[in-house]
Design a protein around this motif. Structure first.
Motif, mmCIF file in Angstrom:
data_model
loop_
_atom_site.group_PDB
_atom_site.id
_atom_site.type_symbol
_atom_site.label_atom_id
_atom_site.label_comp_id
_atom_site.label_asym_id
_atom_site.label_seq_id
_atom_site.Cartn_x
_atom_site.Cartn_y
_atom_site.Cartn_z
ATOM 1 N N GLY A 1 0.419 -1.575 -0.053
ATOM 2 C CA GLY A 1 -0.414 -0.170 0.181
ATOM 3 C C GLY A 1 0.941 1.488 -0.140
ATOM 4 N N GLN A 2 2.035 1.072 0.671
ATOM 5 C CA GLN A 2 2.303 2.634 0.749
ATOM 6 C C GLN A 2 3.650 2.445 -0.485
ATOM 7 O OE1 GLN A 2 5.381 0.901 4.172
ATOM 8 N NE2 GLN A 2 4.345 2.549 5.285
ATOM 9 N N LEU A 3 4.067 1.520 -1.434
ATOM 10 C CA LEU A 3 4.657 1.925 -2.278
ATOM 11 C C LEU A 3 3.642 2.308 -3.418
ATOM 12 C CD1 LEU A 3 6.263 -1.768 -2.312
ATOM 13 C CD2 LEU A 3 7.308 0.364 -2.341
ATOM 14 N N GLU A 4 2.449 2.316 -3.193
ATOM 15 C CA GLU A 4 1.240 1.775 -4.414
ATOM 16 C C GLU A 4 0.774 4.122 -4.517
ATOM 17 O OE1 GLU A 4 -2.873 1.282 -5.812
ATOM 18 O OE2 GLU A 4 -2.228 -0.095 -3.913
ATOM 19 N N GLY A 5 0.844 4.103 -2.752
ATOM 20 C CA GLY A 5 0.562 5.742 -2.664
ATOM 21 C C GLY A 5 1.889 6.325 -3.017
ATOM 22 N N MET A 6 3.574 6.214 -2.873
ATOM 23 C CA MET A 6 4.482 6.715 -3.666
ATOM 24 C C MET A 6 4.475 6.668 -5.015
ATOM 25 S SD MET A 6 6.727 5.197 -0.889
ATOM 26 C CE MET A 6 8.265 6.073 -1.334
ATOM 27 N N ALA A 7 3.938 5.374 -5.695
ATOM 28 C CA ALA A 7 3.864 5.439 -7.096
ATOM 29 C C ALA A 7 3.509 6.466 -8.103
ATOM 30 C CB ALA A 7 3.944 4.066 -7.362
ATOM 31 N N SER A 8 2.035 6.504 -7.124
ATOM 32 C CA SER A 8 1.580 8.158 -8.117
ATOM 33 C C SER A 8 1.410 9.155 -7.903
ATOM 34 C CB SER A 8 -0.368 8.297 -6.747
ATOM 35 O OG SER A 8 0.098 8.051 -6.048
ATOM 36 N N ILE A 9 2.822 9.629 -7.274
ATOM 37 C CA ILE A 9 3.727 11.328 -7.015
ATOM 38 C C ILE A 9 5.057 10.931 -7.971
ATOM 39 C CG2 ILE A 9 4.869 12.544 -5.714
ATOM 40 C CD1 ILE A 9 2.652 12.156 -3.576
ATOM 41 N N ILE A 10 5.572 9.455 -8.126
ATOM 42 C CA ILE A 10 6.670 9.269 -9.140
ATOM 43 C C ILE A 10 6.267 9.027 -10.365
ATOM 44 C CG2 ILE A 10 8.097 8.118 -9.583
ATOM 45 C CD1 ILE A 10 8.293 7.109 -6.244
ATOM 46 N N ASN A 11 5.495 8.396 -10.848
ATOM 47 C CA ASN A 11 4.659 8.224 -12.170
ATOM 48 C C ASN A 11 3.928 9.929 -12.530
ATOM 49 O OD1 ASN A 11 5.477 5.925 -12.026
ATOM 50 N ND2 ASN A 11 3.130 5.037 -11.442
ATOM 51 N N MET A 12 3.579 10.398 -11.473
ATOM 52 C CA MET A 12 2.954 11.826 -12.173
ATOM 53 C C MET A 12 4.572 12.748 -12.869
ATOM 54 S SD MET A 12 1.389 14.878 -10.761
ATOM 55 C CE MET A 12 2.528 15.079 -9.949
ATOM 56 N N HIS A 13 5.455 12.476 -11.831
ATOM 57 C CA HIS A 13 6.543 13.708 -12.274
ATOM 58 C C HIS A 13 7.404 12.583 -13.602
ATOM 59 C CE1 HIS A 13 6.326 16.432 -9.592
ATOM 60 N NE2 HIS A 13 6.119 14.902 -8.384
ATOM 61 N N THR A 14 7.504 11.335 -13.544
ATOM 62 C CA THR A 14 7.687 10.267 -15.152
ATOM 63 C C THR A 14 7.165 10.706 -15.956
ATOM 64 O OG1 THR A 14 8.468 8.694 -12.768
ATOM 65 C CG2 THR A 14 8.303 8.518 -15.758
ATOM 66 N N ARG A 15 6.171 10.796 -16.198
ATOM 67 C CA ARG A 15 5.133 10.872 -17.442
ATOM 68 C C ARG A 15 5.318 12.305 -17.897
ATOM 69 N NH1 ARG A 15 1.325 8.486 -14.740
ATOM 70 N NH2 ARG A 15 0.371 10.202 -13.180
ATOM 71 N N LEU A 16 5.909 13.779 -16.595
ATOM 72 C CA LEU A 16 6.519 14.777 -17.202
ATOM 73 C C LEU A 16 7.642 14.959 -17.305
ATOM 74 C CD1 LEU A 16 5.865 18.166 -16.868
ATOM 75 C CD2 LEU A 16 6.583 18.142 -14.671
#
Length: 792
Positions: free
Chosen positions: A693-708
């Protein structure tokens, strides 16, 4: 009683009169022998000496006020009489001389009347009435010689006392009216009317300030009143007739302050505009440096407003308004591109400014606090896995990457076992030796999510010194790593694997070009490189049999050496993903990802397991297309987006794998670093730092920066490719493969020598897979515009 002299008359004020300081009125005393002539109205009146004190012992010194009044009033009476006589001769008119019984009675429209009408929101014109046009409208001939039909509500004033006016005299009438305008007259009339609490029509005001209500004087009074913003307001209006009243003193004071403020702002605006125009006209080498534009507050405010307008990021309406005012004053359209070009022209922006970096507020530097923390990690860090590290320094290790790579985080080794099977090692840099989850440097890396790679620069996820000196693999030096070893079966599937902390000593740092050349030479002393190539071929074949889709194509890579220059050097490389060295590296990275997914699944380790559904792709449907870029392009168009599960592996249909975890770039991708944190903790026997669950929460933020970051890379690469094409000779021709048809004869093309996809209209009879020649008709990188033409 005190006396104040005005342009055309004397206004008498009693001690009980209201103050008029707001309009710059002063009380004067005078010497009756001093007279001067009014330049426009022609009569003499006393020259008054301001600020002199003539009062003593309660009486006025040696001066008769009443004799002065008599002089002024006699002169005024004579002037008014004379103006009545000469008024008609000025413009060749006659006047009825009758006073209006009802001040707001409109004169009936008839041919020959001289009238003022509103042409549009910005223009008011004089015209002569010609004839009726329907029941209410009239045809008029205006000052510009244009005949048009106007409505009654367009008429703003009918000049009184005029019949059968000759339209040829309009221009002369306007000129004489303009010559006779003096806005100061309104101030004096305002004082007198305010004292008497009286309202006036335009004709009454003309009689008051000009001594005549003849047509010319009446029109002058109308012009003064219609343009006045201070002293008078319309009390009542009926058609083209209006009744005006003096504003209260307090209101005039307030309006005057506003006017003065507007004038000051206008003066300041003009100064700034001149400054911008001067900088714009300077040669490039002489333009002011960027820093000089942000020293003074008011200039910085203007520049910040223009910059925000340029990237469509105005913080408030004031910034938007400020930018719009400046652009209009500079004679430019109020668009973002105009703001960009202006900032480039004054030297604030470089010619090739990356607007996306500004628009998305990308961090390009690390703060002093982060840099200091990173340097402390370099000097103080110890290796928590030192006892468990396996010594692999005897292996020949190849690090293969692009020639300008700043962060080297993976390398390869290989050997042939006695039973003939191939064993490969994928060595991955071990940044978790320095950075712990939740530390200051770690949190900053998570906020960034990834390193950003642009043709002009690299903006690393970690501070450069920490990434380069501590984390990266270095040729000839003993480096800490996480090594994944794999023994392959003859069909390319995994027979055995291991994941362990290691120490390696990289032997070669190779570019893709040099690695391909070594493979081609097939040198005996580089047999390990040949084994790696053989292993890569086995793996590709095995993945294809598992349903993998080969999406390899031609891709452009650009490096800009001096992006701040107006004409920087652009180095273009076209990478063929089917190149032996590139294929070798990509297959080994994919193999590592499969092993980590299997390792995580077997040991119940929450990891970012990546997958990609393949249910909507029927590979056989593309069998008729030529292999390579054409087939790959068609398949990519129908591929579905990747998915991530943090609890268990999910099938990655495009790669043909039962599970996959990105693991080989922990210095430049934070998701890879998360996988390292989890795996390293398991290897040490520690509690895992993160739950699924913690990984999933962190990934949502990380993926936003990755897409950018991906978007930034794509837009910047496209900009520089267009700039590259713009600079090429017009006669240059390019080979182009037809990838597909978009609509009718509009085809998607791959420019082979550039590694770039574009579109163009092609001839009838051409098919997908055909190769044609095109030339660049236009290329505008700032507008993202490219026009290609087929060479017939």
């Amino acid at each position: 009683m005190a006396v104040r002299a005005v342009n055309s008359c004397s206004i008498f004020r009693s001690a009980s009169s209201p103050p008029i300081s707001a309009v710059r009125c002063r009380f004067f005393t005078f010497r009756s022998s001093s007279l001067r002539r009014h330049p426009k109205l022609g009569f003499q009146f006393p020259v008054l000496r301001p600020e002199q004190k003539f009062f003593g012992h309660g009486s006025v010194w040696s001066c008769s006020v009443h004799s002065l009044v008599d002089i002024v009033m006699e002169e005024l009476k004579f002037m008014r009489k004379r103006k009545r006589v000469c008024a008609a001769s000025k413009v060749g008119l006659t006047s009825s001389g009758k006073l209006l019984e009802d001040k707001l009675v409109n004169r009936a429209m008839e041919k020959g009347l001289l009238l003022e009408f509103k042409k549009d929101s910005d223009r008011v014109l004089l015209a002569v009435a010609q004839r009726p046009d329907g029941k209410k409208n009239w045809m008029v001939y205006d000052q510009n010689g244009v005949t048009s039909s106007i409505k009654p509500q367009q008429i703003t004033y009918i000049v009184p006392g005029i019949e059968n006016f000759d339209h040829a005299g309009i221009s002369d009438f306007i000129r004489k009216a303009q010559d006779n305008l003096d806005p100061a007259l309104l101030e004096f009339a305002w004082v007198e009317l305010l004292e008497k609490n009286k309202s006036v029509t335009t004709e009454e005001l003309a009689e008051m300030i000009f001594g005549s209500a003849e047509p010319l004087e009446s029109y002058c009074a109308h012009l003064l009143l219609s343009k006045d913003e201070l002293y008078f307001c319309v009390l009542e209006a009926k058609g083209s007739r209006s009744l005006y009243g003096p504003r209260p003193t307090v209101q005039v004071e307030e309006l005057l302050q506003r006017k003065l403020a507007r004038e000051a702002a206008e003066k300041e605006l003009q100064e700034i505009v001149q400054l911008l125009k001067a900088a714009k006209a300077m040669p490039l080498e002489a333009k002011p440096p960027k820093s000089s534009w942000i020293v003074e507050d008011k200039i910085r405010h203007i520049i910040e407003s223009l910059e925000s307008y340029a990237i469509d990021a105005c913080k408030n309406d004031e910034q938007k308004k400020t930018a719009g005012v400046i652009l209009k004053a500079m004679g430019l359209t109020k668009t973002a591109s105009s703001a960009v070009n202006l900032l480039i022209d004054i030297g604030y922006f470089p010619v090739h400014v990356n607007l996306d970096l500004l628009k998305f507020n990308i961090r390009t530097d690390h703060s002093d606090e982060i840099i200091s923390a990173a340097e402390s990690l370099l000097s103080e860090s110890s290796d928590p896995d030192e006892i468990d590290r396996k010594d692999l320094t005897h292996l020949k290790v190849y690090a293969i990457d692009v020639d300008e790579a700043d962060e080297l985080d993976d390398a390869l080794s290989a050997a042939r076992l006695q039973d003939g099977r191939l064993k490969v090692w994928i060595h991955v840099a071990d940044p978790s030796k320095f950075v712990q989850p939740g530390s200051l440097v770690d949190r900053e890396a998570m906020r960034r999510g990834t390193s950003i790679f642009l043709p002009t620069a690299t903006y690393p996820m970690f501070p450069e010194k920490l990434a380069m000196e501590g984390m990266s693999l270095k040729q000839g030096e003993i480096c800490n790593a996480v090594s994944v070893s794999v023994v392959l079966r003859s069909d390319g599937s995994i027979a055995e694997y291991s994941v362990e902390n290691s120490s390696i000593k990289p032997t070669y740092m190779l570019t893709y070009e040099s690695a391909s050349e070594l493979l081609h030479l097939n040198l005996e002393e580089e047999v390990e490189l040949k084994i790696l190539s053989e292993a890569a071929a086995l793996r590709l074949q095995w993945r294809l049999e598992q349903g993998a889709v080969d999406t390899g194509s031609l891709e452009a890579r650009i490096k800009v050496a001096n992006p701040e220059d107006p004409e920087p050097i652009i180095n273009l490389y076209v990478e063929n993903q089917a190149d032996p060295a590139m294929r070798l590296v990509s297959e080994m990275m994919i193999l590592c990802g499969e092993v980590i997914a299997t390792y995580g699944s077997c040991n119940n380790i929450p990891l970012p397991y990546r997958g990609q559904p393949q249910s909507n792709i029927d590979i056989s449907a593309f069998a008729h297309l030529p292999e390579g870029p054409i087939r790959s392009s068609a398949i990519v168009k129908v591929m579905r987006a990747a998915e991530i599960d943090f609890r268990k592996p999910i099938r990655h249909g495009i790669l043909g794998l039962p599970g996959y975890v990105q693991f080989t770039s922990p210095i430049r991708r934070y998701m890879d670093l998360l996988a390292h944190y989890q795996v390293k903790a398991y290897l040490r026997g520690d509690s895992l730092p993160f739950s699924a669950g913690q990984l999933e929460g962190m990934a949502s933020i990380i993926n936003m920066h990755t897409r950018l970051a991906k978007r930034l890379f794509g837009s910047s690469l496209r900009y520089w490719i267009l700039e590259y094409l713009r600079r090429q000779a017009k006669e240059r021709r390019y080979r182009a493969l037809i990838l597909r048809f978009i609509k009718d004869r509009i085809a998607a093309l791959l420019l082979v020598e550039v590694g770039f996809q574009a579109s163009a209209s092609v001839s009838v009879g051409l098919h997908i897979g055909d190769e044609i020649e095109v030339w660049v008709e236009e290329a505008h990188p700032r507008d993202d515009y490219l026009a290609l033409k087929e060479v017939i």
